[in-house]
Design an enzyme around this catalytic site. Structure first.
Site, PDB file in Angstrom:
ATOM      1  N   TRP A  57      68.028  42.308  71.608  1.00  0.00           N
ATOM      2  CA  TRP A  57      68.090  41.072  72.397  1.00  0.00           C
ATOM      3  C   TRP A  57      67.199  39.989  71.803  1.00  0.00           C
ATOM      4  CZ3 TRP A  57      72.334  41.649  74.663  1.00  0.00           C
ATOM      5  CH2 TRP A  57      72.724  42.901  75.148  1.00  0.00           C
ATOM      6  N   ASP A  62      61.506  36.578  77.650  1.00  0.00           N
ATOM      7  CA  ASP A  62      62.652  37.216  78.284  1.00  0.00           C
ATOM      8  C   ASP A  62      62.122  38.460  78.984  1.00  0.00           C
ATOM      9  OD1 ASP A  62      64.895  38.683  78.966  1.00  0.00           O
ATOM     10  OD2 ASP A  62      65.811  38.634  76.977  1.00  0.00           O
ATOM     11  N   LYS A  68      68.548  44.388  86.453  1.00  0.00           N
ATOM     12  CA  LYS A  68      67.685  45.537  86.177  1.00  0.00           C
ATOM     13  C   LYS A  68      66.785  45.826  87.391  1.00  0.00           C
ATOM     14  CE  LYS A  68      68.889  44.996  81.734  1.00  0.00           C
ATOM     15  NZ  LYS A  68      69.693  45.909  80.917  1.00  0.00           N
TER      16      LYS A  68
END
Length: 357
Positions: free
Chosen positions: A99, A166, A190
């Site tokens: 990511w 992030d 999440k």
């Protein structure tokens, strides 16, 4: 048979959050209408957004001068929104996984991008420590938890420039000193809500510095000025986020979540290190509390599929590792009870006894 949900995302939510969201889908706030069919501008829904923002600020102790907005597009949309709004000449990125790499790739379309360090050569099994952030960078971007490779930055970095993080997979899992960050963002699927909503925490004063034209839908300031209502927001996941935030507060907040997460991670990592069949994949000093990755030891590699089936038959869900790492991954987000981790440990011990006795 009880199911133990170790899915990496979308992932486990508190049962009461699911039940309250389901009730709101049937009848929202006693209105006789479903949450799915009301206007986002209805008088009953605005308080949902307002309370969600207030709880974000309360639970994370967000200082004055920061805004919280809810957007669509997932964290992947933020990979381009961040440089669109913040990158004037140069940005710095720490490359710690898939990511982080994708975020860096998007930024290259907006200006110079400096990769200050990378653990790619070691298949991202550690967090680089010795690097220098250019003092003239517009911002420094990090990915605090790496769901695929099982590493995590567990302290708040002191950055010489605006720090952008992030936190898709570890938000609310530990206390965070928000004042050290210019921006924190993440997909909600999440630790917060079902997929479909993205949260952004941003320091107001960092906006308005770039000279390029920013399309309205990609302009943070427009979304802030419109209170997350510039366009129709993802109503259902925002409502679920509110219920999760309420659950977090009633369960002791992020300090309590950190205690629980440490206990869960210690329990499973201790078994990985003890068990003769398994080995962890991440450097011990950088092990994630959220995504615990492990494989069979080389001499027992042929047992991988057998253990996967063995564990699945005992209610373990979502423990297959990402194809980049292989093996197994147990995601131990806030809503996962320690009893589920113990069930996985018992499963590993039973399998070890079966194979080595």
């Amino acid at each position: 048979m009880k199911k133990h949900n170790f899915n990496a995302g979308p992932s486990i939510l508190p049962r009461e959050v699911i039940e309250k969201t389901a009730q709101a889908v049937l009848d929202f706030n006693g209105s006789g209408l479903s949450l799915l069919e009301i206007s986002h501008r209805a008088k009953d829904f605005q308080p949902v957004v307002d309370e969600s923002v207030a709880l974000f600020k309360e639970l994370l102790a967000i200082p004055e001068g920061y805004s919280v907005v809810f957007l669509g597009g997932g964290a992947s949309m933020q990979f381009c929104m961040v440089p669109f709004n913040l990158l004037q000449t140069k940005a710095a990125y720490l490359n710690t996984g898939t990511w982080a790499s994708k975020a860096m790739k998007e930024a290259k379309g907006f200006g110079e991008v400096v990769e200050v360090a990378s653990s790619k050569a070691a298949n991202f099994n550690y967090i680089p420590k010795d690097y220098v952030v250019p003092a003239d960078a517009d911002y420094f971007h990090i990915t605090t938890n790496n769901t695929i490779f099982g590493t995590e930055i567990l302290t708040d970095i002191d950055s010489p420039v605006n720090l952008v993080a992030d936190m898709s997979s570890d938000i609310f899992s530990r206390p965070v000193d928000v004042s050290k960050y210019a921006m924190i963002y993440g997909g909600a699927q999440k630790n917060l809500a079902p997929a479909g909503v993205t949260f952004v925490i941003i320091k107001d004063e960092i906006l308005g510095k770039v000279t390029r034209h920013i399309p309205s839908m990609l302009d943070y300031k427009i979304h802030i000025d419109n209170g997350s209502m510039y366009n129709t927001p993802p109503v259902l996941p925002i409502y679920s986020a509110l219920e999760t935030l309420r659950w977090l507060k009633s369960n002791g907040g992020v300090a309590e979540m950190e205690k629980r997460n440490i206990a869960k991670a210690d329990l499973l990592y201790n078994e990985i290190d003890r068990n003769q069949l398994f080995v962890g994949t991440a450097a011990k000093e950088d092990r994630s509390r959220m995504n615990i990755c492990f494989v069979m030891k080389p001499e027992y590699a042929e047992l991988e599929d057998e253990f996967q089936k063995f564990a699945s038959a005992r209610g373990m869900v979502g423990i297959k590792g990402h194809r980049s790492v292989g093996g197994f991954r147990a995601s131990t987000y806030n809503a996962l009870p320690i009893e589920s981790v113990q069930a996985l440990v018992d499963c590993m011990q039973e399998f070890e006894k079966l194979k080595l006795s």
